[in-house]
Motif scaffolding. Structure first.
Motif, PDB file in Angstrom:
ATOM      1  N   ALA A   2       0.838  -1.196   0.000  1.00  0.00           N
ATOM      2  CA  ALA A   2       0.000   0.000   0.000  1.00  0.00           C
ATOM      3  C   ALA A   2       0.875   1.249   0.000  1.00  0.00           C
ATOM      4  O   ALA A   2       1.989   1.242   0.509  1.00  0.00           O
ATOM      5  CB  ALA A   2      -0.902  -0.010   1.224  1.00  0.00           C
ATOM      6  N   ASP A   3       0.337   2.304  -0.597  1.00  0.00           N
ATOM      7  CA  ASP A   3       1.049   3.579  -0.592  1.00  0.00           C
ATOM      8  C   ASP A   3       1.146   4.097   0.836  1.00  0.00           C
ATOM      9  O   ASP A   3       0.222   3.961   1.628  1.00  0.00           O
ATOM     10  CB  ASP A   3       0.287   4.613  -1.433  1.00  0.00           C
ATOM     11  N   GLY A   4       2.270   4.734   1.141  1.00  0.00           N
ATOM     12  CA  GLY A   4       2.434   5.358   2.443  1.00  0.00           C
ATOM     13  C   GLY A   4       1.564   6.599   2.542  1.00  0.00           C
ATOM     14  O   GLY A   4       1.040   7.101   1.553  1.00  0.00           O
ATOM     15  N   ILE A   5       1.432   7.107   3.737  1.00  0.00           N
ATOM     16  CA  ILE A   5       0.557   8.268   3.968  1.00  0.00           C
ATOM     17  C   ILE A   5       1.026   9.488   3.179  1.00  0.00           C
ATOM     18  O   ILE A   5       0.202  10.229   2.641  1.00  0.00           O
ATOM     19  CB  ILE A   5       0.405   8.575   5.476  1.00  0.00           C
ATOM     20  N   LEU A   6       2.328   9.715   3.069  1.00  0.00           N
ATOM     21  CA  LEU A   6       2.805  10.872   2.324  1.00  0.00           C
ATOM     22  C   LEU A   6       2.454  10.768   0.846  1.00  0.00           C
ATOM     23  O   LEU A   6       2.069  11.765   0.222  1.00  0.00           O
ATOM     24  CB  LEU A   6       4.310  11.067   2.512  1.00  0.00           C
ATOM     25  N   THR A   7       2.540   9.580   0.284  1.00  0.00           N
ATOM     26  CA  THR A   7       2.155   9.368  -1.117  1.00  0.00           C
ATOM     27  C   THR A   7       0.672   9.633  -1.288  1.00  0.00           C
ATOM     28  O   THR A   7       0.248  10.288  -2.248  1.00  0.00           O
ATOM     29  CB  THR A   7       2.512   7.945  -1.562  1.00  0.00           C
ATOM     30  N   GLN A   8      -0.123   9.148  -0.352  1.00  0.00           N
ATOM     31  CA  GLN A   8      -1.573   9.367  -0.416  1.00  0.00           C
ATOM     32  C   GLN A   8      -1.912  10.851  -0.313  1.00  0.00           C
ATOM     33  O   GLN A   8      -2.775  11.350  -1.042  1.00  0.00           O
ATOM     34  CB  GLN A   8      -2.279   8.595   0.693  1.00  0.00           C
ATOM     35  N   LEU A   9      -1.232  11.551   0.587  1.00  0.00           N
ATOM     36  CA  LEU A   9      -1.479  12.989   0.742  1.00  0.00           C
ATOM     37  C   LEU A   9      -1.061  13.753  -0.515  1.00  0.00           C
ATOM     38  O   LEU A   9      -1.736  14.709  -0.913  1.00  0.00           O
ATOM     39  CB  LEU A   9      -0.753  13.534   1.974  1.00  0.00           C
ATOM     40  N   ASN A  10       0.038  13.331  -1.136  1.00  0.00           N
ATOM     41  CA  ASN A  10       0.483  13.991  -2.367  1.00  0.00           C
ATOM     42  C   ASN A  10      -0.517  13.809  -3.499  1.00  0.00           C
ATOM     43  O   ASN A  10      -0.583  14.645  -4.400  1.00  0.00           O
ATOM     44  CB  ASN A  10       1.862  13.479  -2.800  1.00  0.00           C
TER      45      ASN A  10
END
Length: 109
Positions: A2-10
């Protein structure tokens, strides 16, 4: 993986997505008025952070805390009061005094 939180926020494109991803409750009325200001303030608070090598859960918790702090700034006051953007800062900046240009009479023709 799964994508990390920073990737999701970006990848997020709306303020509401930031709140949902980080699990932060909000009043839509406040977000409708101050969405860009809240996200800009969040960015200012996170600017000095270095998340290299930190567990994703810790990064997510830190981002959540920062978003809550940025949101609280605009619950307590208005975007005009907070002056996050340059245009609002410039609106109240002291203006330099204009001094008249003196011209000697002898130089006039």
């Amino acid at each position: 993986m799964a994508d990390g939180i920073l990737t999701q926020l970006n990848k997020a494109s709306a303020a509401e997505e930031f709140f949902a991803l980080l699990g932060v409750d909000y009043d839509p009325k406040i977000v409708n008025v101050a969405r860009l200001h809240i996200l800009r303030r969040m960015g200012q608070y996170l600017a000095g952070e270095d998340f290299t090598g930190i567990a994703d859960e810790t990064v997510a918790e830190r981002c959540k805390t920062v978003l809550e702090r940025a949101y609280a700034d605009f619950v307590a006051s208005t975007p005009i009061d907070q002056r996050v953007f340059k245009v609002l800062k410039d609106a109240v900046a002291p203006r330099p005094k204009q001094t008249p240009t003196l011209v000697q009479i002898g130089t006039l023709k």
